[in-house]
Write a protein that holds these residues in place. Sequence first.
Motif, PDB file in Angstrom:
ATOM      1  N   GLN A  21      40.360  57.491  35.937  1.00  0.00           N
ATOM      2  CA  GLN A  21      41.074  58.744  36.121  1.00  0.00           C
ATOM      3  C   GLN A  21      42.479  58.567  35.587  1.00  0.00           C
ATOM      4  N   LYS A  22      43.198  59.660  35.582  1.00  0.00           N
ATOM      5  CA  LYS A  22      44.572  59.583  35.087  1.00  0.00           C
ATOM      6  C   LYS A  22      45.401  58.616  35.931  1.00  0.00           C
ATOM      7  N   VAL A  23      45.268  58.765  37.239  1.00  0.00           N
ATOM      8  CA  VAL A  23      46.010  57.877  38.126  1.00  0.00           C
ATOM      9  C   VAL A  23      45.235  56.562  38.210  1.00  0.00           C
ATOM     10  N   LYS A  24      45.938  55.447  37.974  1.00  0.00           N
ATOM     11  CA  LYS A  24      45.273  54.149  38.070  1.00  0.00           C
ATOM     12  C   LYS A  24      44.915  53.891  39.529  1.00  0.00           C
ATOM     13  N   LYS A  25      43.678  53.519  39.772  1.00  0.00           N
ATOM     14  CA  LYS A  25      43.258  53.273  41.160  1.00  0.00           C
ATOM     15  C   LYS A  25      42.762  51.840  41.305  1.00  0.00           C
ATOM     16  N   TYR A  26      43.206  51.206  42.345  1.00  0.00           N
ATOM     17  CA  TYR A  26      42.829  49.818  42.580  1.00  0.00           C
ATOM     18  C   TYR A  26      42.480  49.621  44.045  1.00  0.00           C
ATOM     19  N   SER A  27      41.745  48.549  44.321  1.00  0.00           N
ATOM     20  CA  SER A  27      41.485  48.190  45.714  1.00  0.00           C
ATOM     21  C   SER A  27      41.989  46.762  45.942  1.00  0.00           C
ATOM     22  N   ASP A  80      30.970  37.115  56.091  1.00  0.00           N
ATOM     23  CA  ASP A  80      30.423  37.455  54.765  1.00  0.00           C
ATOM     24  C   ASP A  80      30.989  38.784  54.284  1.00  0.00           C
ATOM     25  N   ARG A  81      31.197  39.690  55.229  1.00  0.00           N
ATOM     26  CA  ARG A  81      31.717  41.013  54.870  1.00  0.00           C
ATOM     27  C   ARG A  81      33.097  40.885  54.211  1.00  0.00           C
ATOM     28  N   ALA A  82      33.949  40.033  54.815  1.00  0.00           N
ATOM     29  CA  ALA A  82      35.296  39.841  54.258  1.00  0.00           C
ATOM     30  C   ALA A  82      35.198  39.231  52.861  1.00  0.00           C
ATOM     31  N   LEU A  83      34.270  38.285  52.709  1.00  0.00           N
ATOM     32  CA  LEU A  83      34.086  37.650  51.405  1.00  0.00           C
ATOM     33  C   LEU A  83      33.594  38.666  50.371  1.00  0.00           C
ATOM     34  N   ASP A  84      32.681  39.541  50.805  1.00  0.00           N
ATOM     35  CA  ASP A  84      32.169  40.569  49.889  1.00  0.00           C
ATOM     36  C   ASP A  84      33.290  41.510  49.443  1.00  0.00           C
ATOM     37  N   PHE A  85      34.111  41.921  50.382  1.00  0.00           N
ATOM     38  CA  PHE A  85      35.233  42.793  50.001  1.00  0.00           C
ATOM     39  C   PHE A  85      36.138  42.072  49.002  1.00  0.00           C
ATOM     40  N   ALA A  86      36.396  40.803  49.286  1.00  0.00           N
ATOM     41  CA  ALA A  86      37.266  40.022  48.392  1.00  0.00           C
ATOM     42  C   ALA A  86      36.667  39.979  46.989  1.00  0.00           C
ATOM     43  N   LYS A  87      35.341  39.860  46.929  1.00  0.00           N
ATOM     44  CA  LYS A  87      34.675  39.787  45.619  1.00  0.00           C
ATOM     45  C   LYS A  87      34.712  41.119  44.894  1.00  0.00           C
ATOM     46  N   GLN A  88      34.618  42.192  45.668  1.00  0.00           N
ATOM     47  CA  GLN A  88      34.511  43.502  45.025  1.00  0.00           C
ATOM     48  C   GLN A  88      35.839  44.138  44.668  1.00  0.00           C
ATOM     49  N   LYS A 296      38.929  38.920  35.493  1.00  0.00           N
ATOM     50  CA  LYS A 296      40.239  39.479  35.821  1.00  0.00           C
ATOM     51  C   LYS A 296      40.263  40.087  37.234  1.00  0.00           C
ATOM     52  N   ARG A 297      39.095  40.596  37.643  1.00  0.00           N
ATOM     53  CA  ARG A 297      39.054  41.238  38.958  1.00  0.00           C
ATOM     54  C   ARG A 297      38.786  40.244  40.092  1.00  0.00           C
ATOM     55  N   ARG A 298      38.756  38.980  39.782  1.00  0.00           N
ATOM     56  CA  ARG A 298      38.645  37.964  40.828  1.00  0.00           C
ATOM     57  C   ARG A 298      39.978  37.233  40.892  1.00  0.00           C
ATOM     58  N   ALA A 299      40.792  37.573  41.845  1.00  0.00           N
ATOM     59  CA  ALA A 299      42.090  36.916  41.919  1.00  0.00           C
ATOM     60  C   ALA A 299      42.622  37.013  43.342  1.00  0.00           C
TER      61      ALA A 299
END
Length: 386
Positions: A21-27, A80-88, A296-299
């Motif tokens: 989208q126009k606005v950059k969105k990140y999690s 595992d949930r926290a790890l999954d969020f970290a991965k995603q 790049k998205r794993r940091a």
Amino acid sequence: MHLCFQAGESGYLFKLARETQKVKKYSVTVLAGDGIGPEIVSEAVNILQLVQQMYGMQIYFIEELAGGASIDEYGEPLKDRALDFAKQSDAVLLGAVGGPKWEGLDYSIRPERALLKLRKELELFANLRPAKIYNALKGASTLKPEVIDGVDMMVVRELTGGLYFGTPKGVEKLPDGTERGVNTMVYTTAEIDRIARVAFEVAMMRGKKLVSVDKANVLETTELWRRVVIKAGEDYPEVQLSHMYVDNCAMQLIRNPKQFDVIVTENTFGDILSDEAAMLTGSIGMLPSASLGYDKRRAMYEPIHGSAPDIAGKNIANPIATILSVAMMLKYSLDMPEAAIAIENAVEAVLNKGLRTADIYQDGAKKVGCTEMGLAIADELKKTKV
Ligand code: IPM
Ligand code: MG
């Protein structure tokens, strides 16, 4: 951190965040952890929230427990949930983990396991730890100002191999009733080659000087390390490569730290040398870090200091290392290098004004708490954009 979204909403939020989208969105997954973790992370999240307003971007925060806080709540250091969020998510912001309360636990469920698991599972093999002197803090170091004046180095620490992860490891009982403890320093050619290349790339963007630190006179693993680094260096002819034994490097960091531009080294050596490099800058409370992988998205971004349980909850911790970690996140993961520079300048401006947390306090300065320091940096940041 009450402004963070709840974990349950995140599936939808991740989807939203990825839409172009126009606005950059990140999690961003936020793991505040233990001790001073929640205090310093809260200041860093405030800065990120300010950046999103100022620069027209949107960040979705997902808050999860890690370390001792997670052990207390769920009986394990990282769900595992926290790890999954970290991965995603696009990046992870971590405060600090650990404390005396959990020290008696088995190694497999200690708070530190959360950190090691995140590093390993996200394959964050490259840990960048910059150590730079701020003019205003020259007098805060235990070393003479003329020794540290102009220090500006980057420690590139290998983060998913070596002594920390090698097997066999553990403590076993011997027939005579005594025990035997083992840890193993293991590296493959591929593991050394990839960290060496990161270090060469970093050196290319800086002063083009790389010191590879090993113990090749004693440890076979690091003799291999040296050979592989030399081979990788053939692809970077502009970088001036030299080698140093780790004991000598520890000494040189105190004797003449200005000689260093980029240091690349094994996991445990890097753990030790980066604490030493941090103290050159006056306080370990000043140093950020970025842990990067192939994707790049794993940091993950975190201060290099620990959870400092002795000062937790007193609003006296220094949030600067965590705030500078957020600057690194903006630079490496969120495509916002200009915001990163603005944060670094805001930190410098606040230090120039004489504001100091207890760890960097000198006579004549204005002593402030964690929250005041965070707010002062936010105020300076606001001034950088009209
Ligand atoms: C660091 C820390 C960690 C490490 C601990 C908390 C496991 O000292 O990030 O330097 O040893 O890597
Ligand atoms: Mg350490």
